[in-house]
Design a protein around this motif. Structure first.
Motif, PDB file in Angstrom:
ATOM      1  N   VAL C 139      48.261  42.081 -37.959  1.00 20.15           N
ATOM      2  CA  VAL C 139      49.527  42.458 -37.318  1.00 20.15           C
ATOM      3  C   VAL C 139      49.834  41.510 -36.161  1.00 20.15           C
ATOM      4  N   PRO C 149      55.328  42.677 -39.648  1.00 20.27           N
ATOM      5  CA  PRO C 149      53.957  42.667 -40.169  1.00 20.27           C
ATOM      6  C   PRO C 149      53.876  43.042 -41.654  1.00 20.27           C
ATOM      7  N   LEU C 151      51.464  44.182 -43.124  1.00 21.36           N
ATOM      8  CA  LEU C 151      50.738  45.451 -43.244  1.00 21.36           C
ATOM      9  C   LEU C 151      51.669  46.624 -43.464  1.00 21.36           C
ATOM     10  N   PHE C 152      52.857  46.554 -42.829  1.00 24.60           N
ATOM     11  CA  PHE C 152      53.775  47.682 -42.882  1.00 24.60           C
ATOM     12  C   PHE C 152      54.670  47.627 -44.117  1.00 24.60           C
ATOM     13  N   ARG C 153      54.622  46.507 -44.823  1.00 20.94           N
ATOM     14  CA  ARG C 153      55.614  46.333 -45.868  1.00 20.94           C
ATOM     15  C   ARG C 153      55.064  46.438 -47.271  1.00 20.94           C
ATOM     16  N   SER C 154      53.832  45.945 -47.488  1.00 17.01           N
ATOM     17  CA  SER C 154      53.418  45.888 -48.876  1.00 17.01           C
ATOM     18  C   SER C 154      51.918  45.807 -49.033  1.00 17.01           C
ATOM     19  N   GLU C 155      51.473  45.915 -50.219  1.00 18.53           N
ATOM     20  CA  GLU C 155      50.071  45.833 -50.593  1.00 18.53           C
ATOM     21  C   GLU C 155      49.272  46.996 -50.016  1.00 18.53           C
ATOM     22  N   ALA C 158      46.088  48.804 -45.501  1.00 16.68           N
ATOM     23  CA  ALA C 158      45.688  49.911 -44.638  1.00 16.68           C
ATOM     24  C   ALA C 158      45.011  51.005 -45.457  1.00 16.68           C
TER      25      ALA C 158
END
Lengths: 213, 213, 213
Positions: C139, C149, C151-155, C158
């Motif tokens: 991030v 980030p 992290l917040f959008r895809s894959e 988390a």
């Protein structure tokens, strides 16, 4: 003064509402960037709890509220998730949200002043602590959404926080009756914020077009 | 070594100047994004005091300078506000600003090395601490202005900080006369920075056009 | 449980590999923004060590790993620098990188759970601590590269971290054999992450187009 989390049940409930409200508005911002469900919940939690977290880290005030009471994390996460499911309804409740967000600003500001007061900070730091608690979560939200923070650009948000903090902190010096003063401060801060929204009060802007160095 | 805030009056004055200078350059950046007056002052204070704050948080060195001495907050805020009023004049003083900013970089770097040394950090951490103190405020400014930090892209800024720190930290080991060494380091760092600006010294860049994974 | 840095030599090596891998992927991102060499190394170090740093600051767990063991800074910096020199080769090793990055995610997550457990945090905080350690560095990288980030959008990133943490933390309660359980968790987390990449598993997204307030 009430502690964090406030022992007084009304303020306890207000602080839960404030966390939920700030998480829900952050969830809507996340939706505008098409974040996935996990991202929405993370952004909600970071926004709702980020202000208090930054304050505690700056003051060296450990353990952090949500580390000690993870229920705050749960409330923020659930509030963000509910927003995904009910986003259409949430939008219609725009007015309610503005009020809840204003409650959050005022409650967070007062709690920030309390914490700084408890660690024997000076008056300017009490005010700054209230402002960080009330406003920094929204700054984190805007950074993570890749925007210039709204806080720096428009609306009386920081100013409401400063005025609320100044008014609230007066009681520390004067040793006034807690409950009465807390209620008064709450009413004042909320009114100021709602009037600022209603009448679109804004600070003057500094527009500068000089070249980058 | 001088403490933070430096007891020696020359260094005390230099550190106030450094805070004011960094706040003023941040205020100009805020004006380019049309921030409101409160935002300009906040960005100024965050930029001027952010480097030292990040260093202290990373080293667990409490209380923070500006929490203990809120005068630093006041100086940063006032400097930013003055910049709003005098922006036209400030621009003409471009050269003066470059010098003041360079003074800030060097003074902040030395104070960062001092703090790390006081908490018994190892040599690499002393250097890193100086670099964070000198450079991180500008990174926060660029994040809040929604830019890729200038620090990572161009100009010898971090390098000046590292060289200054290395030179300065030599004195810790050799137990040289404080005042002489501090003056020497200051002159070296300032000269290096100003030459780097004058002759546009830059690090080589890493340009990579592979696809996002 | 193994400590940070792990005394067990296999885990020690894995954690060095994880730091290097995360630094190298960050270096590629830096190259896409044409950062200079110093910027590339800084971005590498911040990405590789940022997650653990944020965790330690939030938990008040001092001194930070890299302050105590600056070798981690050196590894991250060298790994980033090597990436500049070998960028063409690095790209061809795309698959190897995905595996190394996945190892990093899992190893960091487990170490984050360990640290929280050591400071007597509750179960939710143990999981969150693992997630912050595994994910927050990325991030920071995206913020500094001026992106929303990833992290917040895809894959599933988390989510892998949360599942790994939940599985790992079970052992704390059940007092299972350390080595076996650590190995099992490592295998599970790594498999989950690699399957998620292979089959492009994603969380549902929250797409919201309401107006800005």
């Amino acid at each position: 003064m009430w502690n964090m989390p406030p022992t007084d049940s009304v303020l306890q409930v207000l602080s839960f509402i404030a966390v939920a409200a700030q998480s829900m508005t952050a969830a809507l911002a996340a939706g505008r960037r098409s974040m996935d469900w996990a991202g929405v919940c993370m952004l909600g939690a970071i926004t709702a709890l980020g202000g208090g977290t930054i304050r505690d880290v700056l003051l060296g005030h450990y353990p952090l509220l949500w580390v000690k009471h993870p229920i705050y994390l749960v409330i923020a996460g659930v509030a963000a998730f509910v927003t995904i499911l009910l986003s259409r309804m949430v939008v219609r409740l725009n007015l309610a949200f503005l009020v809840l967000d204003a409650i959050g600003l005022v409650v967070f500001t007062m709690s920030g002043c309390d914490v700084a007061w408890q660690v024997d900070a000076s008056l300017p730091i009490v005010i700054v602590s209230g402002m960080i608690t009330g406003c920094a979560g929204g700054v984190l939200r805007d950074i993570l959404c890749n925007d210039v923070p709204l806080l720096f650009r428009s609306e009386l948000y920081a100013s409401v926080s400063v005025v609320t903090g100044l008014f609230y902190a007066t009681a520390f010096g004067l040793q006034l009756n807690d409950t009465v003063w807390t209620t008064l401060t709450f009413a004042l801060g909320l009114t100021f914020r709602l009037l600022a929204i209603r009448y679109k009060w804004e600070m003057p802007k500094f527009v500068f077009s000089g070249e980058e160095r």
